[in-house]
Design a protein around this motif. Structure first.
Motif: not given
Ligand SMILES: Nc1ncnc2c1ncn2[C@@H]1O[C@H](COP(=O)(O)OP(=O)(O)OP(=O)(O)O)[C@@H](O)[C@H]1O
Ligand SMILES: [Mg+2]
Lengths: 257, 260
Positions: A116-138
């Motif tokens: 639920a947490e990671i899924g919410t971050m995915r659909v609300s583009e938070q994971i995209d935002a992580l990548e643009t801030l040079s942070t690997n979501p893995f």
């Protein structure tokens, strides 16, 4: 007929495609969990979330399972008596019920919340935002959860073992009227190292399966809150099935004659 | 050294992207100079966000070339791409604030991850940036869900500019804001571009704001740029699409959905 074959072939292809996708996802998760940068305080936070907050559910399931084994075996084989019951409780809890029940409980609790947490971050583009801030979501999201799962599940199972055996003790002494001292002695002599270790190894594997499944389904969630709900369900179901499958495989490996 | 010839920062050549059989970007060409502020306008669902995400590397184009600082980005490995991303500051259309982190942690995220600032310095800097976007320091320990939509937008803007990146990407920075806040954001965008010397790409529906923040404008329609030109010419343009877009008239002859 041809239509049937075609749709069968189609779902077979899809099945193997998703196996491959899960395989690659798992490899990436393992690789990034083992390579810096690490996030110690995120790992700690997840350890508390997965380990500490799962204690009540795991303890409750363990004590009732211990009690029920003692009850069942007292009605089942009246011949062996005291010694046999202590034996069945110890073996049953440390080898199977401890790890499997703790695993299933954590799969429901943690598998769902990770998805639920990671899924919410995915659909609300938070994971995209992580990548643009040079942070690997893995490394930032998935690694800490997987590491915490692999460490905390064995600890939870040790607790479950102790509480489960106590549950058996309570029934044996209060309900069945056995002598507490001799029951404890029988418990000690029934304890076998390999059975205990097999349970701990299972627990570590279950911790891995649960966190990976939660992360995988969350990471590939799509389509808003409905997609997140779907991901959560899939995470719990797939983690539970894989957990039982690997329980069987590990049992076969550990106790192969 | 100032060179006479402008440097090309971002260059798209014949870029295409489809989702399934839906063609979103169809052989797009666009050149953005260093220090330029360009606005991308166009109807809803024409692929403006997809275009921005292709530039940031979040969406993989099907074909065509995308060069940033002369480097072909499709050739980058994942690791190189991550390093490359330090050049970008992005304001996402939906904000995309980290809801498990506080406001100051959101703003300072890039400072701590990319610039390796320690917690204390990062927080100081975050609070300084908060005052620039006219956010009260008292909300620095709140979580995004506790803030109003307009405040969230300002936090998202603060996060985008915090690391002083070379390329600023704003996806609808002023949509849904009151005129006063919109103006504050417009001024901030202008300031970021002028002070940091950054290259800015903004998506906006608001013509008044576009004229303020952008040097040049490109209008996206059905997968193509149907018009490109200086922002101050947009209202005098004779181009049908531009005239209709600016005046809010629907392009009945070319829009597939015939909402009348
Ligand atoms: N990940 C995706 N998968 C499938 N289709 C997508 C995806 N992302 C975007 N699309 C489609 O691409 C088209 C363009 O979307 P995009 O978000 O770029 O529009 P937009 O121009 O930003 O619109 P708006 O002004 O409303 O934000 C839409 O039809 C959308 O359905
Ligand atoms: Mg958009």
């Amino acid at each position: 007929m041809i239509l049937l074959m075609r749709s069968l072939g189609h779902s077979l292809v899809n099945f193997f495609a998703s196996i491959g996708k899960i395989g690659i996802f798992t490899l990436r998760a393992v690789f990034h969990s083992c390579n810096p940068p690490f996030y110690p305080n995120l790992i700690l936070k997840q350890m508390i979330e997965i380990g500490f907050y799962s204690l009540p559910v795991v303890a409750l399931t363990a004590i009732f399972s211990g009690m029920v084994i003692a009850l069942q075996s007292s009605s089942g084989f009246s011949l062996g008596g005291e010694k046999a019951i202590a034996n069945v409780v110890v073996w049953g809890i440390t080898r199977e019920l401890g790890p499997v029940l703790a695993g299933l409980m954590v799969a429901g609790r943690i598998g769902a919340s990770i998805a639920a947490e990671i899924g919410t971050m995915r659909v609300s583009e938070q994971i995209d935002a992580l990548e643009t801030l040079s942070t690997n979501p893995f490394k930032f999201l998935i690694g800490p959860r997987v590491i915490a799962g692999v460490i905390m599940l064995p600890l939870l199972v040790i607790v479950a073992d102790i509480i489960g055996i106590m549950g058996g003790f309570i029934i044996a002494t209060f309900d069945l009227g056995f002598n507490p001292d001799s029951y404890i002695r029988n418990t000690w002599t029934s304890f076998e190292f390999i059975g205990f270790i097999s349970g701990i190894v299972k627990a570590a594997v279950f911790g891995f399966i649960i966190t990976i499944m939660g992360a995988y389904h969350g990471y590939y969630a799509k389509g808003g809150s409905q997609g997140v709900g779907q991901a959560t369900t899939n995470a719990v179901v797939s983690a539970s099935i894989l957990l039982l499958l690997f329980n069987f495989i590990l049992t076969a490996i550990f106790f192969a004659q | 050294m100032n060179t006479i010839r402008p440097e090309i920062k971002i260059c798209l050549r014949n870029l295409s992207k489809s989702f399934g059989n839906k063609i979103v970007l169809d052989n797009i060409n666009l050149t953005i100079q260093k220090g330029e502020s360009i606005a991308i306008i166009g109807g809803s669902g024409t692929g403006k966000s997809v275009l921005l995400k292709s530039i940031i590397g979040l969406v993989k184009p099907d074909s065509g070339s995308l060069r940033i600082d002369g480097k072909e980005t499709s050739m980058l490995t994942h690791k190189e791409r991550m390093l490359f991303n330090t050049r970008f500051g992005v304001l996402f259309q939906g904000g995309a604030l980290f809801d498990s982190l506080t406001i100051w942690e959101n703003i300072a995220f890039g400072l701590m991850q990319e610039k390796k600032l320690n917690k204390k310095n990062a927080k100081e800097k975050a609070i300084q940036i908060m005052s620039e976007v006219e956010l009260d320091a008292s909300v620095s320990n709140s979580y995004p869900s506790e803030l109003s939509g307009g405040m969230q937008k300002r936090v998202a803007l603060a996060r985008a500019i915090a690391t002083e990146p070379e390329i600023l990407i704003f996806d609808e920075p002023t949509t849904g804001l009151d005129p006063v806040t919109s103006n504050v954001i417009n001024d901030l965008i202008i300031k970021s571009v002028n002070v940091l010397g950054a290259t800015a790409i903004s998506v906006s529906h608001d013509i008044a704001s576009v004229k303020k923040i952008a040097d040049n404008v490109a209008l996206l329609h059905e997968g193509h740029f149907v018009w490109q030109g200086p922002a101050d010419k947009i209202e005098k343009s004779q181009n049908d699409y531009v005239r209709n877009f600016v005046n809010g008239v629907s392009n009945n002859q070319s829009l597939p959905s015939g909402r009348s």
